[in-house]
Design a protein around this motif. Structure first.
Motif, mmCIF file in Angstrom:
data_model
loop_
_atom_site.group_PDB
_atom_site.id
_atom_site.type_symbol
_atom_site.label_atom_id
_atom_site.label_comp_id
_atom_site.label_asym_id
_atom_site.label_seq_id
_atom_site.Cartn_x
_atom_site.Cartn_y
_atom_site.Cartn_z
ATOM 1 N N ASN A 1 0.834 -1.193 0.000
ATOM 2 C CA ASN A 1 0.000 0.000 0.000
ATOM 3 C C ASN A 1 0.870 1.244 0.000
ATOM 4 N N ARG A 2 0.489 2.247 -0.784
ATOM 5 C CA ARG A 2 1.222 3.514 -0.828
ATOM 6 C C ARG A 2 0.222 4.673 -0.815
ATOM 7 N N LEU A 3 -0.572 4.742 0.242
ATOM 8 C CA LEU A 3 -1.586 5.799 0.289
ATOM 9 C C LEU A 3 -0.981 7.181 0.475
ATOM 10 N N ASP A 4 0.305 7.237 0.850
ATOM 11 C CA ASP A 4 0.934 8.538 1.057
ATOM 12 C C ASP A 4 1.178 9.287 -0.250
ATOM 13 N N VAL A 5 1.055 8.616 -1.390
ATOM 14 C CA VAL A 5 1.320 9.282 -2.670
ATOM 15 C C VAL A 5 0.066 9.889 -3.274
ATOM 16 N N LEU A 6 -1.072 9.753 -2.575
ATOM 17 C CA LEU A 6 -2.332 10.268 -3.096
ATOM 18 C C LEU A 6 -2.746 11.524 -2.359
ATOM 19 N N ALA A 7 -3.608 12.293 -2.994
ATOM 20 C CA ALA A 7 -4.168 13.487 -2.359
ATOM 21 C C ALA A 7 -5.458 13.096 -1.665
ATOM 22 N N HIS A 8 -5.572 13.406 -0.365
ATOM 23 C CA HIS A 8 -6.787 13.127 0.397
ATOM 24 C C HIS A 8 -7.453 14.446 0.745
ATOM 25 N N PRO A 9 -8.496 14.820 0.047
ATOM 26 C CA PRO A 9 -9.069 16.159 0.206
ATOM 27 C C PRO A 9 -9.614 16.445 1.593
ATOM 28 N N TRP A 10 -9.906 15.409 2.397
ATOM 29 C CA TRP A 10 -10.467 15.648 3.722
ATOM 30 C C TRP A 10 -9.432 15.457 4.836
ATOM 31 N N GLY A 11 -8.189 15.217 4.455
ATOM 32 C CA GLY A 11 -7.144 15.210 5.458
ATOM 33 C C GLY A 11 -6.919 13.889 6.148
ATOM 34 N N HIS B 1 -6.249 12.196 -7.159
ATOM 35 C CA HIS B 1 -7.271 12.081 -6.119
ATOM 36 C C HIS B 1 -7.930 10.707 -6.230
ATOM 37 N N PHE B 2 -7.151 9.666 -6.003
ATOM 38 C CA PHE B 2 -7.646 8.298 -6.145
ATOM 39 C C PHE B 2 -7.930 7.694 -4.782
ATOM 40 N N GLN B 3 -8.660 6.573 -4.800
ATOM 41 C CA GLN B 3 -8.990 5.909 -3.544
ATOM 42 C C GLN B 3 -7.790 5.212 -2.917
ATOM 43 N N THR B 4 -6.997 4.567 -3.729
ATOM 44 C CA THR B 4 -5.850 3.856 -3.163
ATOM 45 C C THR B 4 -4.740 3.738 -4.200
ATOM 46 N N ALA B 5 -3.556 3.404 -3.705
ATOM 47 C CA ALA B 5 -2.386 3.221 -4.563
ATOM 48 C C ALA B 5 -1.603 2.018 -4.053
ATOM 49 N N ILE B 6 -1.029 1.271 -4.971
ATOM 50 C CA ILE B 6 -0.192 0.134 -4.593
ATOM 51 C C ILE B 6 1.150 0.249 -5.299
ATOM 52 N N TYR B 7 2.153 -0.279 -4.651
ATOM 53 C CA TYR B 7 3.504 -0.285 -5.197
ATOM 54 C C TYR B 7 3.914 -1.740 -5.407
ATOM 55 N N ILE B 8 4.386 -2.057 -6.613
ATOM 56 C CA ILE B 8 4.822 -3.420 -6.912
ATOM 57 C C ILE B 8 6.264 -3.567 -6.434
ATOM 58 N N GLN B 9 6.457 -4.428 -5.469
ATOM 59 C CA GLN B 9 7.772 -4.574 -4.854
ATOM 60 C C GLN B 9 8.735 -5.328 -5.779
ATOM 61 N N PRO B 10 10.027 -5.016 -5.675
ATOM 62 C CA PRO B 10 11.019 -5.792 -6.423
ATOM 63 C C PRO B 10 11.026 -7.243 -5.951
ATOM 64 N N LEU B 11 11.511 -8.134 -6.810
ATOM 65 C CA LEU B 11 11.624 -9.538 -6.423
ATOM 66 C C LEU B 11 12.673 -9.687 -5.325
ATOM 67 N N THR B 12 12.448 -10.641 -4.465
ATOM 68 C CA THR B 12 13.471 -10.957 -3.467
ATOM 69 C C THR B 12 14.486 -11.912 -4.094
#
Length: 955
Positions: free
Chosen positions: A405-415, A575-586
């Motif tokens: 999850n990477r919700l920190d990269v999105l704009a949340h209009p209500w804070g 201004h999206f609901q959620t964001a995901i980051y695809i992790q590198p392979l281990t």
């Protein structure tokens, strides 16, 4: 990371799962002698405004008090043992219910019997009535949130973490009012809840859908909807009594006012005072003691119910009836269809030729509209799923990609935003896929997919596309998934809506009229790749345009992909609901993958043990797959130490070399020549921010300046030559000076009307009265102007003489003007016919160069129409019939698309002579596809990855 012990008391045993608003753990209470097992639910608000945090604590305390009260007074609700806040995270400690959820029980034992479902409803409705009396709406009733308690076989309602007081449906954040949070599960959630306005009857709907799911074994989102009422059609999937069917149909009405007013009313319907009239208990003996009127009424009711259940089958097309017939209970076994995959059998909407299908999008599906929908779905599937996903390099390596999850990269209009994870950057369970996360969202779902270059962003996007296509094929009420690349958004003055219309027309051959209608009715689900491929100076504007589009079309669902660094460098946020980051392979995943491939990659495996640069490259699924192709059978000495960029270059060099060593099929080209042609193509695509290359869409701007000037000259000479040859036959008896002026005017008209800077293939050929009427006035004006100018002689072109001839009623002037008008009206009529033949349509099949071939065929048809019209006009006016027939034919073929073919041919000749492309371009591009440099997308081609395009562009 979650600490091993929470609140210095609760020791975490394991993670139980995640829900829309929380994460749950199994834990033991170390402060009690018996160390009882309990369930801990974590709620984490992402707070962007510090002053909001205190408000959230107060809200959390109020909800905990509600849960405590509910659990104390009703033994079918888990007890709340404690709640606390730790490290700015909220926790609830609840009773552990020993048993299986109904969804687990369904998977283990198969669909439920009617008696069991009725008993569950009778046991759970009093619980629902109790929580409603407390002003609480559960909002997420589904099989996964009801536990069948083992000790007493009673259903227990769980997951009250989203409970809210009905008297306070809004939260004030920093002076702003937010709507109530939209929660629930697609399929089990009624329409009013999907728009953030749940009521008590919303829980009735969810409970009814839960019962239907248990009876049929099919999730509600995969069931058909009635074409006129929108109600769920499910009865034919379960052989139960009309008594229970009628109750469940009322509970799941689309209009909340048509449902049971409360849980008590539904419970009363399930427990009638006189079970004598229950048709599932009805027998011949029962009928014998009823009055004749009652018997007739009962049989009429049963007959009406059976007729209604068979509505879809009776109205369906023959091939569709066969599909439905296979779903009948008595046919399931003999057709080898298991209950587990019933929902995978394709179904089609009923009776398209006889009824209109009302959809939630506010439109109606006619037979042609439905065909257009199916054509687009099939195109997306063939282009992107079969053409790209199933043939991609990533398809070679079936490695589970980690998500975060990477919700920190999105704009949340209500804070603030409630999140299911520990932090804004939290790993997602390996069992969860991107499609699962997307489907869990509510109406207007929006998702941002981020990752490093080659991490699998596009692959993830196309895997989601594959699953969404399957859903759209099964349910006509689902939007149409469409994959497009944002790289073609090259003008900040163009809105995303306008860009979509253009791209649907270019990429999928959808007429602009149909595309606009789909966008207006919000019938598309947009899967937009390549935000990072938009010109760097336009990316911020593109994000702003996407946000504006989402605001204007709030129910349109959208997914966007981007390289993470390019996105993080932007000043705007989606201004999206959620964001995901695809992790590198281990490294463990890398070693396991190579181990499964055998001994030919032994040197690579050995090098990976010590080469840190190689390890870093291998963490990318793309680069790992390229390694397996490029480094097969090499010795360890061939892998010298290099920097990361040098190693990447070396790897691509090896890959290209290996691909040219593959067995040749039909055509053969030299390595150096092929690399030159691919490099030229890659540079042009990169310069123009394009991803998909279409042969028929080659434009004059591909030419360097010196060749562009030559192109203009060749085009003018070609059309002038054609015009002169026609003029010789048409105006044999007219003075040369008039022929020159008339020819010049014609050339100018053609230049202004058809242009030389753009090539637009004429592919669509379908009559439209609407288009014809829209162009009627314009056609008459253009035709009259051209006709009068062509028929006036040289002296009459002097305005004073024309004026004198008119006011003096010079018969010859008036006759020439009249004949010019008649001729002009004929030309205007021809113009209207041309425009009327470009009506709304979507092409079914697309092949390389199809647009040019279709333009040639269409031009022949228009030539015949033009020849017929002017031949009739010339006969009526007493002119040279043969001459004007030739003129009409010539004008028709140019208007119909020959101009496109000629301009395209000139460009191809010039580029071929320069050595930029081979003569048979499609054959070479197919050859490059066989070498796994390119992939076919419908009638176009793309490089297998942006990194490979960039590699060739640098060569």
């Amino acid at each position: 990371m979650i600490p091993a012990v929470l609140n210095n008391r609760y020791r975490i045993i394991r993670t139980l799962g995640k829900g829309g608003f929380g994460k749950t753990f199994l834990a033991e209470d170390t402060h009690l002698p018996s160390q009882p097992i309990c369930v801990i639910k974590q709620l984490k608000p992402v707070v962007e405004k510090p002053h909001v945090y205190q408000l959230m604590q107060e809200r959390f305390a109020r909800e905990a008090a509600i849960l405590e009260e509910l659990g104390k007074e009703n033994n079918q609700i888990p007890k709340l043992y404690a709640y606390f806040v730790e490290n700015e995270q909220f926790y609830l400690v609840q009773e552990l219910i020993d048993g299986l959820t109904l969804s687990q029980k369904l998977r283990q034992e198969g669909f439920f019997s009617e008696d069991l479902v009725q008993n569950i409803l009778i046991d759970i409705l009093p619980v629902l009535d109790y929580i409603h009396s407390k002003g609480i709406i559960h909002r997420d009733i589904k099989p996964g949130n009801i536990i069948y308690r083992e000790k007493d076989s009673k259903p227990v309602l769980i997951d009250f973490g989203i409970a809210k007081e009905i008297v306070d449906p809004t939260i004030e954040l920093g002076g702003e009012i937010t709507n109530t949070i939209v929660t629930g599960t697609p399929g089990f959630m009624p329409p009013e809840q999907a728009v953030g306005k749940p009521i008590f009857a919303s829980d009735i709907y969810s409970l009814g859908m839960t019962a239907i799911s248990l009876l049929t074994g099919v999730s509600p989102e995969y069931l058909q909807n009635h074409p006129q009422t929108g109600e769920t059609i499910w009865e034919s999937r379960s052989d139960i009594s009309s008594f229970l069917k009628n109750i469940l149909n009322r509970a799941t009405k689309i209009n909340s006012g048509d449902r049971f007013p409360n849980a008590k009313a539904m419970l009363a319907a399930l427990q009638p005072q006189d079970q004598f009239f229950s048709d599932r208990a009805l027998s011949q003996q029962d009928l014998s003691v009823q009055s004749p009127e009652t018997q007739i009424s009962k049989f009429q009711s049963l007959n009406n119910r059976d007729s209604q259940n068979r509505y879809s089958q009776d109205k369906a097309l023959p091939e569709e009836r066969e599909n439905w017939k296979r779903l009948e209970p008595e046919n399931i076994k003999q057709n080898n269809i298991s209950q587990d995959n019933i929902n995978q059998v394709p179904t089609q909407p009923p009776g398209l030729s006889e009824v209109n299908l009302n959809t939630p999008f506010g439109t109606q599906y006619s037979q042609q509209s439905y065909r257009n929908r199916q054509i687009l779905i099939n195109k997306v599937k063939n282009y992107w799923v079969k053409g790209v996903l199933e043939t991609s390099l990533h398809g070679v390596a079936l490695i589970e990609l980690g998500l975060e999850n990477r919700l920190d990269v999105l704009a949340h209009p209500w804070g603030m935003l409630w999140e299911t994870s520990e932090q804004t950057r939290q790993e997602i369970s390996q069992n969860s896929k991107a499609i699962d996360l997307f489907l869990q969202m509510g109406t207007g779902r929006s998702l941002l997919i981020l990752g490093e270059p080659g991490s699998g962003k596009t692959t993830t996007l196309l895997e989601i596309t594959r699953d969404l296509i399957r859903i759209a094929q099964q349910n006509i009420n689902q939007p149409i998934p469409v994959v497009l690349n944002l790289s073609t958004w090259t003008n900040s003055k163009i809105s995303i809506e306008q860009w979509l219309v253009k791209e649907l027309n270019t990429s999928y051959q959808v007429s602009k009229e149909i595309a606009q209608k789909w966008i207006d009715n919000q019938q598309l689900l947009l899967l937009l790749d390549g935000l990072d491929e938009v010109n760097s100076s336009l990316r911020d504007a593109c994000v702003a345009a996407i946000n504006q589009f989402c605001q204007n079309y709030g129910e349109t669902e959208i997914i966007v992909c981007s390289r993470i660094k390019d996105y993080q460098n932007l000043s705007h946020r989606l201004h999206f609901q959620t964001a995901i980051y695809i992790q590198p392979l281990t490294l463990e995943q890398v070693y396991q993958y190579l181990q499964n491939l055998g001994t030919e990659l032994y040197a690579l495996k050995q090098a990976l043990q010590t080469n840190k640069t190689l390890q870093e490259l291998a963490k990318s699924p793309l680069m790992l797959n390229i390694m397996t192709l490029a480094y097969q059978g090499i010795s360890i000495t061939e892998l010298p130490g290099m920097t990361l960029e040098e190693h990447r270059q070396h790897l691509f060099n090896k890959y290209v070399q290996r691909m040219f060593e593959r067995r040749v099929a039909k055509h053969s080209y030299s390595k150096n020549q092929s690399i030159y042609w691919l490099s030229w193509l890659a540079r042009k695509l990169k310069e123009r921010s394009q991803t998909v290359f279409l042969i028929e869409r080659m434009q004059p701007d591909l030419l360097p300046k010196n060749l562009y000037r030559l192109y203009i000259l060749c085009s003018l000479l070609t059309f002038t030559g054609i015009g002169w040859l026609v003029a010789i036959h048409v105006i044999k008896t007219i003075p040369p000076e008039k022929a020159i002026i008339s020819l010049s005017l014609t050339i100018v008209f053609f230049w202004l009307y058809f242009g030389l800077n753009r090539i637009n293939p004429v592919e669509t050929l379908q009559w439209s009265w609407k288009n014809a009427r829209k162009n009627l006035v314009k056609g008459m004006i253009y035709g009259l102007a051209l006709g009068i100018l062509l028929k006036l002689n040289v002296t009459e072109l002097e305005l004073d003489k024309v004026f004198l001839g008119i006011i003096s009623f010079d018969f010859s002037v008036w006759m020439r003007a009249l004949r010019g008008i008649i001729f002009g009206l004929s030309m205007g009529l021809f113009f209207v016919i041309i425009r009327g033949f470009t009506g709304p349509k979507i092409q079914k099949i697309t092949n390389p160069g199809q647009g040019i071939r279709k333009s040639a065929k269409n031009s022949l048809l228009f030539g015949i129409i033009g020849a017929s019209i002017l031949r009739f006009t010339a006969t009526m006016l007493g002119w040279s019939v043969n001459g004007w027939t030739i003129f009409g034919f010539s004008f028709g073929i140019v208007a119909g698309g020959v101009d496109t073919c000629v301009k395209h041919l000139i460009i191809r000749i010039l580029l071929f002579q320069r050595g930029s492309i081979p003569w048979n371009y499609a054959a070479f591009l197919d050859y490059a596809t066989e070498r796994i440099f390119l992939q076919k997308v419908g009638g176009g081609y793309i490089f297998i990855h942006r990194l490979l395009l960039e590699y060739f562009a640098r060569m």
